[in-house]
Design an enzyme around this catalytic site. Structure first.
Site, short mmCIF file in Angstrom:
data_model
loop_
_atom_site.label_atom_id
_atom_site.label_comp_id
_atom_site.label_asym_id
_atom_site.label_seq_id
_atom_site.Cartn_x
_atom_site.Cartn_y
_atom_site.Cartn_z
CG HIS A 8 -0.58 0.12 2.34
ND1 HIS A 8 0.33 -1.58 2.69
CD2 HIS A 8 -0.04 0.99 3.28
CE1 HIS A 8 0.60 -0.64 4.75
NE2 HIS A 8 0.69 0.61 4.62
CG HIS A 81 3.80 4.66 4.99
ND1 HIS A 81 2.65 5.71 5.92
CD2 HIS A 81 3.51 3.23 5.22
CE1 HIS A 81 1.76 4.07 5.82
NE2 HIS A 81 2.57 2.66 5.81
CD GLU A 130 3.36 -0.41 7.59
OE1 GLU A 130 3.09 0.78 6.66
OE2 GLU A 130 3.20 -1.64 7.51
#
Lengths: 139, 139
Positions: A8, A81, A130
């Site tokens: 994502h 992010h 991440e």
């Protein structure tokens, strides 16, 4: 370590509800499930699906939220992010530690229920990144 | 209008070569093809593949490049835009115009050889958003 799926793109927003209105009106998409709180991370999140990946909308749960500072600088919200999947989170953590990359905090359970950690953007070309262990059913 | 694939995340960088070194070392990936110039857009670009999407590295071709201003504020580089695919670029443009979203310039040919345009981040929750017509073979 081999880069896995782009799970994502994390997008900070002052209001998930207002962002969802925008995604409905402009892009014709509904959230894949209702928004939910991640109190340990100080955020409320909601996922919107593209056919191959997702947008994670992130709203601060309070003024101490790590996203609150981002929204001070970017009141409208914006790209916060990116999240890539890895096969084994412990192996990935050892790899990045060995490469001298700063890791932000402990490995913890993320929004998709699998372990995650974040890399410092100063060690990744300015991109807060991440790493997330792939959900089992994805293997 | 229905949101298509997340084709890529655009990442600005002061040096594609240095970014590629990072992607090789940290993520074990090579670019899908060599970097190339898009003089009409004032940028040099290079794509790195994740299994389901791509990262587009973007380096300014000169001080007048639209990416040069971004790098003044973010000297290390960082997330610059997201790009979603649409089936028909003219239909998508009419849709966004009808919704009152500001569009940045004319529809033009993008890095993947299909027509693209950009939406103003102030109308899209602070996220600079590229719409790109899906390549034919993807249908």
């Amino acid at each position: 370590m081999k880069l896995g799926r782009l799970n994502h793109v994390g997008v900070a927003t002052p209001s998930i509800e207002r962002s969802l209105d925008m995604y409905r009106t402009l892009y014709g998409v509904e959230p894949s499930s209702p928004p939910f709180d991640l109190p340990a991370q100080g955020v409320r999140v909601c996922f919107v699906d593209a056919p191959n990946s997702q947008v994670e909308l992130i709203e601060p749960l309070g003024p101490d939220s790590p996203v609150a500072k981002f929204l001070e600088k970017n009141p409208q919200g914006g790209q916060h992010h990116v999240c890539f999947e890895v096969h084994d989170i412990a192996e990935a953590r050892a790899h990045f530690e060995g490469a001298g990359v700063r890791i932000l905090g402990a490995t913890r359970i993320g929004a998709h229920g699998t372990p995650i950690f974040f890399l410092h953007p100063k060690d990744t070309g300015g991109v807060l990144t991440e790493l997330m262990e792939s959900p089992r059913q994805a293997h």
